[in-house]
Enzyme design. Structure first.
Site, PDB file in Angstrom:
ATOM      1  N   LYS A  54      24.786  -4.679 -13.174  1.00  0.00           N
ATOM      2  CA  LYS A  54      24.422  -3.276 -12.915  1.00  0.00           C
ATOM      3  C   LYS A  54      25.472  -2.342 -13.507  1.00  0.00           C
ATOM      4  O   LYS A  54      25.147  -1.318 -14.102  1.00  0.00           O
ATOM      5  CB  LYS A  54      24.271  -3.051 -11.401  1.00  0.00           C
ATOM      6  CG  LYS A  54      23.011  -3.695 -10.853  1.00  0.00           C
ATOM      7  CD  LYS A  54      22.984  -3.801  -9.337  1.00  0.00           C
ATOM      8  CE  LYS A  54      21.756  -4.618  -8.922  1.00  0.00           C
ATOM      9  NZ  LYS A  54      21.729  -4.975  -7.499  1.00  0.00           N
ATOM     10  N   GLN A  98      24.793  -3.599  -2.033  1.00  0.00           N
ATOM     11  CA  GLN A  98      24.380  -4.906  -2.548  1.00  0.00           C
ATOM     12  C   GLN A  98      24.100  -5.849  -1.370  1.00  0.00           C
ATOM     13  O   GLN A  98      24.949  -6.054  -0.514  1.00  0.00           O
ATOM     14  CB  GLN A  98      25.483  -5.480  -3.450  1.00  0.00           C
ATOM     15  CG  GLN A  98      25.117  -6.790  -4.120  1.00  0.00           C
ATOM     16  CD  GLN A  98      23.950  -6.664  -5.105  1.00  0.00           C
ATOM     17  OE1 GLN A  98      23.867  -5.710  -5.873  1.00  0.00           O
ATOM     18  NE2 GLN A  98      23.028  -7.615  -5.055  1.00  0.00           N
ATOM     19  N   ASP A 121      17.929   2.507  -3.804  1.00  0.00           N
ATOM     20  CA  ASP A 121      17.238   1.227  -3.615  1.00  0.00           C
ATOM     21  C   ASP A 121      16.006   1.415  -2.719  1.00  0.00           C
ATOM     22  O   ASP A 121      15.252   0.461  -2.493  1.00  0.00           O
ATOM     23  CB  ASP A 121      18.194   0.197  -3.002  1.00  0.00           C
ATOM     24  CG  ASP A 121      17.984  -1.201  -3.568  1.00  0.00           C
ATOM     25  OD1 ASP A 121      17.228  -1.326  -4.556  1.00  0.00           O
ATOM     26  OD2 ASP A 121      18.554  -2.153  -3.021  1.00  0.00           O
TER      27      ASP A 121
END
Ligand code: NAP
Length: 288
Positions: A54, A98, A121
């Site tokens: 990422k 994450q 997200d």
């Protein structure tokens, strides 16, 4: 019939070129870059690889990225304090936590402390609620990537029969909802589904998001179906080496499906691409 492979890496590369030029325009107009913060808690080896991918993708697109690493024994209160400081940071437009978080941490509670406007997200309850209501703000990245890959070979889903195997908040449930919004008729299968094979066999579109390597063989697949394999599991081969495997028994399913995503190189690059897109969108909507 041998399936045509859907090259997620090639599709992602093309979209990322477009993102990079939009980021350049953003910088010209605003005088600063969109900013993404990734929060990594603990020492999960796979998470380190994903976070590094990422970070590199952000760099290539011109997005400023920061990785904030906390040790695996960081108390939940301190993780939340870190999120609140990132919420207040005007150079940060998107925050990604994450997953997975260490087991003792209540992931849902931690995620609920994100500023929903920075939740790239799409997992904050406000964003999940808006998605459920059909008025999405941020949509989780992997489901968006899956839909894009499906529509790259099957633009209209109207009247198609879709089966999504897996019902996690991160992948399965939002994928099913997105397919429903596109007017597919959707079955959401899970670990208590009585006859997964029979459910899967009628699918024009089959999305596999279980994390069960090679569970799905050719006899689960309708001839000509579009099969999107989200699963990624590291397995040890008979010769002692390791490799990444999807939920589909690749060579077997390939003999029957019409289209199939490889693992790796299918859904993974699209997840990162939609993270970039969501971050750019967060920055565009932001006052700062
Ligand atoms: P998860 O939270 O563990 O969810 C797995 C889902 O699969 C659950 O809903 C579970 O059902 C269902 N399931 C498990 N065994 C099953 C079986 N035998 N038959 C039918 N359903 C079964 O996993 P996740 O986060 O959704 O991730 C799924 C996979 O996708 C993993 O391999 C993960 O590494 C991968 N992934 C890939 C990307 C990417 O970018 N490529 C992104 C995210 C995840 P229950 O609900 O009944 O337990």
């Amino acid at each position: 019939m041998v399936a045509t492979l859907i090259d997620g890496q090639a599709i992602a590369t093309q979209i990322r070129q477009d993102i990079a030029s939009k980021v350049m325009n953003f910088k010209k107009v605003r005088g600063y870059a969109p900013g993404l913060a990734v929060l990594l808690v603990g020492d999960n080896a796979a998470s380190h690889v994903y976070v590094n991918n990422k970070r590199k993708a952000c760099e290539q697109a011109g997005i400023k990225s920061e990785v904030h690493t906390l040790s695996g024994d960081t108390p939940e209160k301190e993780i939340i304090a870190k999120i609140e400081s990132l919420n207040a940071d005007e150079q940060i437009h998107g925050i990604l936590i994450q997953l997975p978080l260490p087991e003792f941490v209540d992931a849902a509670r931690v995620i609920s402390h994100l500023d929903p406007h920075k939740d790239v997200d799409g997992l904050h309850p406000q964003n999940l609620g808006l998605l459920f209501a059909g008025r999405p703000n941020f949509i989780p990245c992997t489901p968006l990537g899956c839909l894009h890959l499906i529509q790259s070979v099957l633009p209209s889903l109207e009247g198609k029969r879709a089966v999504v195997a897996g019902r996690s908040l991160l992948v399965g449930r939002p994928v099913a909802l997105l397919l429903n919004f596109k007017n597919a008729t959707v079955v959401q299968a899970h670990s208590r589904t009585v006859n997964l094979k029979e459910e899967c066999r009628w699918a024009d579109v089959l999305v596999l998001a279980m994390g069960k390597p090679s569970l799905i063989t050719a006899n689960y697949v309708k001839p000509g179906a579009v099969v999107i394999d989200v699963g990624i599991t590291r397995v040890t081969n008979p010769d002692g080496t390791t490799s990444l495997q999807g939920d589909a028994a690749f060579e077997d399913v390939r003999q029957v499906a019409g289209f199939l995503t490889p693992v790796p190189g299918g859904v993974g690059p699209m997840t990162v691409t939609y993270l970039l897109l969501n971050t750019l969108s967060a920055a565009e909507k932001s006052r700062y």
